[in-house]
Design an enzyme around this catalytic site. Structure first.
Site, PDB file in Angstrom:
ATOM      1  CG  ASP A 125      -2.021  -0.921   1.248  1.00 21.36           C
ATOM      2  OD1 ASP A 125      -2.251  -1.544   0.208  1.00 21.36           O
ATOM      3  OD2 ASP A 125      -2.700  -1.036   2.289  1.00 21.36           O
ATOM      4  NE  ARG A 175      -4.769  -1.528  -4.326  1.00 20.89           N
ATOM      5  CZ  ARG A 175      -4.541  -2.005  -3.100  1.00 20.89           C
ATOM      6  NH1 ARG A 175      -4.037  -1.231  -2.158  1.00 20.89           N
ATOM      7  NH2 ARG A 175      -4.791  -3.273  -2.821  1.00 20.89           N
TER       8      ARG A 175
END
Ligand SMILES: Cc1cc2nc3c(=O)[nH]c(=O)nc-3n(C[C@H](O)[C@H](O)[C@H](O)COP(=O)(O)OP(=O)(O)OC[C@H]3O[C@@H](n4cnc5c(N)ncnc54)[C@H](O)[C@@H]3O)c2cc1C
Length: 297
Positions: A125, A175
């Site tokens: 992340d 992402r």
């Protein structure tokens, strides 16, 4: 920050724990790995892929990161043993980025090695702006050794086009999201429309360069922009995936799945739901508005 958001941010510490649990409820699988496995099974049955995350961030002791590494290994074991369709996502500050960069590198490396034995995938992340340089450095270093590794770019950040171009050069798996942290205007776009335009431009850069992209958004305009790019570039469904958060926009995720696209649901679990939820609500009180809206719905 609107006056309502300011009230939310200042009153959070006195909100009773059961009420915060109610807010957090739809977004997390539960406290244990068994809870997580049940949710993965159910989502897989509905035709969704999953990315599993263990709640925790900005740890202050190395033992907490070591515990996270052990828990991620157990999660990977369980996913493989039960033949579930789930990869995992990790937060650098959960794995010690703020304590010692080398320690964090070794922790992520251990998880990547373990995932590799199952041919599984790990996404790192992206957290708040002071961590971006270190996170990208970690990514680029480990990407040389591991092909089962992905990172995240936040369309809110002014720097992201430069970062995307660096990632395109190494054929990264990225992402793309808007970014959940409210950042100062100096570093981030604050206008909703500019963030949408920037998201579309970054997505175009990544997909046109042949990168595999996790298109992480519940914003239907951006889903539409993604459809447009996928069509223009004549991409096959295995060249990208949509991603959404557990408990958010269930109707839209079904629409995307039924249109023939692959969609991965991000599902976090773990005992640290309380500090995580408080921090998330405090970082971005806009989320409280979403939560209240969905509770009343
Ligand atoms: C799979 C996935 C992974 C992510 N990883 C990261 C990351 O690594 N780093 C990072 O900074 N951010 C991450 N995010 C969060 C992301 O940056 C955004 O904050 C979040 O997705 C909201 O942006 P949006 O594009 O959905 O648009 P928005 O305009 O914010 O949302 C569109 C609509 O979706 C609904 N919605 C959105 N969020 C919520 C919510 N929390 N609760 C209820 N309803 C909601 C609302 O109806 C809203 O109107 C991730 C998001 C997803 C889906």
């Amino acid at each position: 920050m609107s006056p309502f958001d300011k009230v939310v941010a200042t009153t959070l510490p006195v909100v009773p724990k059961p009420l915060v649990r109610r807010f957090a409820g739809p977004y997390i699988a539960g406290e244990t790995l068994d809870d997580q496995i049940r949710v993965i099974e159910s989502l897989n049955r509905e035709g969704f892929m999953v990315v599993s995350g263990i709640l925790g961030e900005f740890v202050s002791r190395q033992e907490e990161s070591e515990e996270a590494v052990a828990d991620y290994k157990k999660a990977l074991d369980a996913i493989a043993a039960q033949k579930l369709d789930s990869n995992i996502q990790v937060k650098p500050t959960h794995l010690g980025l703020k304590l010692d960069k080398e320690f964090c590198y070794q922790n992520i490396r251990t998880i990547l090695e373990h995932a590799k034995t199952y041919e599984n995938f790990v996404r790192m992340d992206m957290e708040d702006s002071p961590t971006i340089d270190d996170t990208l450095e970690l990514y680029l270093r480990l990407h040389e050794e591991f092909d089962n590794f992905g990172c995240v770019i936040q369309a809110r950040m002014r720097r992201s086009l430069d970062d995307v171009r660096r990632l395109v050069n190494v054929g990264a798996n990225v992402r793309l999201c808007k970014g959940v942290y409210l950042e100062p205007r100096e570093h981030a776009y604050t206008d909703r429309h500019i963030i949408q335009e920037n998201y579309t431009m970054l997505l175009d850069e990544l997909l046109s360069a042949g990168c595999y992209v996790g298109i992480a958004t519940h914003d239907e305009l951006l889903v539409w922009e993604a459809y447009r790019l996928i069509d223009r570039l004549e991409l096959e469904p295995h060249q990208y995936e949509f991603q959404m958060l557990h408990g958010v926009e269930r109707e839209l995720r079904t629409i995307v799945r039924d249109a023939g696209h692959r969609l991965r649901v991000a599902v976090p679990y773990g005992p640290s739901w309380y500090p995580y939820s408080i921090r998330r609500l405090r970082n971005n009180p806009e989320i409280t508005g979403y939560v209240l809206k969905s509770i009343f719905k």
